[in-house]
Design a protein around this motif. Structure first.
Motif, PDB file in Angstrom:
ATOM      1  N   ASN A  97       0.660  -0.974   0.279  1.00 24.91           N
ATOM      2  CA  ASN A  97       0.036  -0.109  -0.251  1.00 24.91           C
ATOM      3  C   ASN A  97       0.776   1.605   0.346  1.00 24.91           C
ATOM      4  O   ASN A  97       0.143   2.243   0.339  1.00 24.91           O
ATOM      5  N   GLN A  98       2.104   1.025   0.106  1.00 20.67           N
ATOM      6  CA  GLN A  98       3.041   2.464  -0.049  1.00 20.67           C
ATOM      7  C   GLN A  98       3.440   3.429   0.977  1.00 20.67           C
ATOM      8  O   GLN A  98       3.201   4.327   0.786  1.00 20.67           O
ATOM      9  N   SER A  99       2.975   2.182   2.545  1.00 26.11           N
ATOM     10  CA  SER A  99       2.373   3.199   3.378  1.00 26.11           C
ATOM     11  C   SER A  99       3.882   3.145   4.794  1.00 26.11           C
ATOM     12  O   SER A  99       3.944   3.396   5.115  1.00 26.11           O
ATOM     13  N   PHE A 100       4.378   2.144   3.856  1.00 17.71           N
ATOM     14  CA  PHE A 100       5.915   1.798   4.567  1.00 17.71           C
ATOM     15  C   PHE A 100       6.965   2.356   4.456  1.00 17.71           C
ATOM     16  O   PHE A 100       7.320   2.263   3.158  1.00 17.71           O
ATOM     17  N   SER A 101       8.121   3.028   5.286  1.00 22.34           N
ATOM     18  CA  SER A 101       9.021   3.680   4.759  1.00 22.34           C
ATOM     19  C   SER A 101      10.182   3.806   5.334  1.00 22.34           C
ATOM     20  O   SER A 101      10.096   3.103   6.802  1.00 22.34           O
ATOM     21  N   VAL A 102      10.857   3.677   4.970  1.00 23.72           N
ATOM     22  CA  VAL A 102      12.834   3.194   5.283  1.00 23.72           C
ATOM     23  C   VAL A 102      13.325   4.864   6.214  1.00 23.72           C
ATOM     24  O   VAL A 102      12.918   5.516   5.175  1.00 23.72           O
ATOM     25  N   MET A 103      14.546   4.823   6.263  1.00 24.70           N
ATOM     26  CA  MET A 103      15.294   6.212   6.798  1.00 24.70           C
ATOM     27  C   MET A 103      15.479   6.496   5.375  1.00 24.70           C
ATOM     28  O   MET A 103      16.391   5.308   4.752  1.00 24.70           O
ATOM     29  N   ASP A 106       5.829  11.292  14.495  1.00 23.38           N
ATOM     30  CA  ASP A 106       6.563  10.257  14.321  1.00 23.38           C
ATOM     31  C   ASP A 106       6.728   9.643  15.922  1.00 23.38           C
ATOM     32  O   ASP A 106       6.655   8.594  16.118  1.00 23.38           O
ATOM     33  N   PHE A 107       7.906  10.220  16.756  1.00 22.63           N
ATOM     34  CA  PHE A 107       8.018  10.367  18.243  1.00 22.63           C
ATOM     35  C   PHE A 107       6.556   9.596  18.987  1.00 22.63           C
ATOM     36  O   PHE A 107       6.582   8.377  19.561  1.00 22.63           O
ATOM     37  N   TRP A 108       5.668  10.643  18.831  1.00 31.75           N
ATOM     38  CA  TRP A 108       4.523  10.310  19.982  1.00 31.75           C
ATOM     39  C   TRP A 108       3.803   9.174  19.183  1.00 31.75           C
ATOM     40  O   TRP A 108       2.588   8.331  20.085  1.00 31.75           O
ATOM     41  N   GLU A 109       3.946   8.931  17.999  1.00 33.22           N
ATOM     42  CA  GLU A 109       2.607   7.768  17.723  1.00 33.22           C
ATOM     43  C   GLU A 109       3.484   6.508  17.850  1.00 33.22           C
ATOM     44  O   GLU A 109       2.573   6.147  17.738  1.00 33.22           O
ATOM     45  N   TYR A 110       5.022   6.134  18.246  1.00 31.84           N
ATOM     46  CA  TYR A 110       5.434   5.163  18.941  1.00 31.84           C
ATOM     47  C   TYR A 110       4.763   5.198  20.241  1.00 31.84           C
ATOM     48  O   TYR A 110       4.814   4.318  21.109  1.00 31.84           O
ATOM     49  N   ALA A 111       5.128   6.336  20.788  1.00 32.57           N
ATOM     50  CA  ALA A 111       4.409   6.867  22.381  1.00 32.57           C
ATOM     51  C   ALA A 111       3.236   6.555  22.605  1.00 32.57           C
ATOM     52  O   ALA A 111       3.197   5.419  23.321  1.00 32.57           O
ATOM     53  N   LEU A 131       5.994  -3.008  15.526  1.00 32.52           N
ATOM     54  CA  LEU A 131       4.394  -2.562  14.390  1.00 32.52           C
ATOM     55  C   LEU A 131       4.384  -1.050  13.739  1.00 32.52           C
ATOM     56  O   LEU A 131       3.751  -0.834  12.947  1.00 32.52           O
ATOM     57  N   ARG A 132       5.955  -0.875  14.039  1.00 36.28           N
ATOM     58  CA  ARG A 132       6.534   0.938  13.182  1.00 36.28           C
ATOM     59  C   ARG A 132       6.317   0.881  12.091  1.00 36.28           C
ATOM     60  O   ARG A 132       7.062  -0.074  11.003  1.00 36.28           O
ATOM     61  N   SER A 133       5.594   1.784  11.127  1.00 33.20           N
ATOM     62  CA  SER A 133       5.714   1.058   9.778  1.00 33.20           C
ATOM     63  C   SER A 133       7.168   2.913  10.024  1.00 33.20           C
ATOM     64  O   SER A 133       6.858   3.247   8.180  1.00 33.20           O
ATOM     65  N   LYS A 134       7.202   3.437   9.814  1.00 33.38           N
ATOM     66  CA  LYS A 134       8.445   4.591   9.912  1.00 33.38           C
ATOM     67  C   LYS A 134       9.808   4.152  10.491  1.00 33.38           C
ATOM     68  O   LYS A 134       9.901   4.460  11.026  1.00 33.38           O
ATOM     69  N   ASP A 135      10.386   4.322   9.566  1.00 36.91           N
ATOM     70  CA  ASP A 135      11.872   4.011  10.503  1.00 36.91           C
ATOM     71  C   ASP A 135      12.451   4.839  11.021  1.00 36.91           C
ATOM     72  O   ASP A 135      13.377   5.363   9.955  1.00 36.91           O
TER      73      ASP A 135
END
Length: 420
Positions: free
Chosen positions: A113-119, A246-251, A370-374
């Motif tokens: 779905n192109q919603s996963f991204s690496v650094m 992104d940090f708060w999404e993880y928290a 489960l994170r989709s953003k690295d």
């Protein structure tokens, strides 16, 4: 007859078979016609799917596309990324095997779905440029040094202490407590949004803080107020190493998963687990503000050596963000129960509250996987089978837990970070 995902249920559909929630609680018998209230109850109890008369005919073409095949390339990439994240873990554990399987499925779909991204290479270059400026060596600073410097930038709202003082009064009432909370209109609005969201899944709308107090309890609402207050205390933290959103999404993921895992156990305060999970990473923000170059160095070390961020932080600073976060909470006179959860989220079996800390430990591992953003590090914290043994959470609970997590994350993130 056909099974339908909980998100596809609609008013007027009729149950083919009885429906049971988490822990086997019987919710509705066969033959019941669904309405919006019943569907809300099903979601609140972690139901993933239900047998509906004629259900197979109700699946829309859009849903078929969303659940369609994943390409071999997406599966290959997902396996690579997830295997990297699980490097060095106890994959012999049935809990971790099931979680790794779910991560692979989800990552493959996210890639499709192109919603996963690496650094990105650009971000990586920025990390290297900043890390080159680090002159820190382990032992040069302490968690206390970090907290003392950053306290000048962080203003903790007095309203939490007003509530605590009111609770010490033997004749306090829900109306008096509600009056204190309502003085901060922004906080009161966020609390009401949260209790009316899928986070709680109450069947009827809660219109007032006093009503929320009656349903949740004063101690639970006080703990929730603490968590919301801490999040908004970090509004001014600069964005240097990674994206704060992104940090708060993880928290927030850590908090939601802690609460959902805690629901599998008995006699635990779910709000305390939510706030404990929510606060366990806040030490990262303090360390980034204190010495961004050294934090970049820790991130790169984590990626290069294939170790978790807390391990890399200790190699660079001599301590990790859990210790900094606990020191911050101590300086604010936050209850020791929460402070210990944060301090021991990576050493749960040394905690005075081993079950609570074990739950937050598992939630932290899951939130990382489960994170989709690295955005920082993709390597899972060290897993200990003893934490699963301590909590007695079954691997079979993972699918309904993740289903609830999916429904709660977006709304909870929006509510807690409103104004950031």
């Amino acid at each position: 007859m056909g099974k339908l995902s909980i998100d596809l249920l609609q008013s007027g559909m009729v149950l083919q078979d009885e429906v049971r929630g988490m822990k086997g609680k019987r919710l509705f018998p066969a033959g019941v016609e669904l309405d919006e209230q019943k569907i809300t109850i099903l979601k609140a109890w972690g139901v993933v799917e239900a047998d509906i008369i004629g259900g197979a005919r109700e699946i829309s073409r859009q849903t078929q596309l969303e659940n369609g095949p994943v390409t071999d390339e997406a599966q290959r990439l997902a396996k690579r990324y997830v295997t990297q994240a699980f490097r060095g873990q106890e994959v012999g554990s049935s809990f971790m095997r099931q979680f790794k399987l779910q991560c692979m499925k989800r990552t493959a779909k996210a890639i499709r779905n192109q919603s996963f991204s690496v650094m990105s290479a650009e971000t990586m270059r920025d990390l290297y440029d900043q890390a080159a400026k680090s002159s820190l060596r382990p032992g040069m600073v302490t968690p206390q040094n970090v907290v003392e410097k950053q306290l000048e930038l962080i203003s903790f709202p007095d309203i939490y202490y007003e509530i605590v003082r009111e609770l010490e009064f033997p004749f306090t009432t829900s109306r008096r407590l509600a009056g204190i909370v309502s003085k901060d209109t922004g906080l009161a609005a966020r609390i009401l949004k949260l209790v009316n969201s899928p986070f709680y899944g109450f069947p009827s709308r809660i219109e007032s803080i006093e009503r929320a107090l009656t349903i949740l309890g004063s101690n639970e609402l006080t703990t929730l107020t603490l968590g919301l207050s801490v999040v908004h205390s970090f509004l001014g933290v600069p964005e240097t190493v990674f994206n704060v959103k992104d940090f708060w999404e993880y928290a927030i993921s850590c908090g939601i998963l802690s609460r959902l895992l805690g629901a599998q156990c008995t006699d635990l305060m779910e709000e305390r687990l939510f706030v404990g999970g929510l606060l366990q990473p806040v030490g990262m923000l303090l360390m980034i503000s204190y010495d961004p170059a050294s934090m970049c160095k820790a991130v790169l070390l984590s990626r290069k050596k294939g170790v978790s961020l807390p391990v890399a932080e200790r190699a660079v600073f001599g301590f990790n963000h859990a210790e900094v976060g606990a020191t911050l909470l101590e300086s604010w006179n936050i209850p020791e129960t929460l402070t210990n959860i944060v301090r021991h989220c990576y050493t749960p079996l040394s905690s005075p509250l081993p079950i609570d800390s074990s739950i937050v430990h598992l939630a932290t591992i899951m939130a990382t996987g489960l994170r989709s953003k690295d955005f920082c590090t993709y390597h899972l914290p060290d897993f200990f089978q003893a934490t699963v043994d301590e909590t007695k959470i079954s691997p079979s609970a993972l699918v309904p837990i993740l289903s609830q997590y999916d429904r709660q994350l977006a709304d909870t993130h929006e509510i807690l970070t409103d104004g950031m």
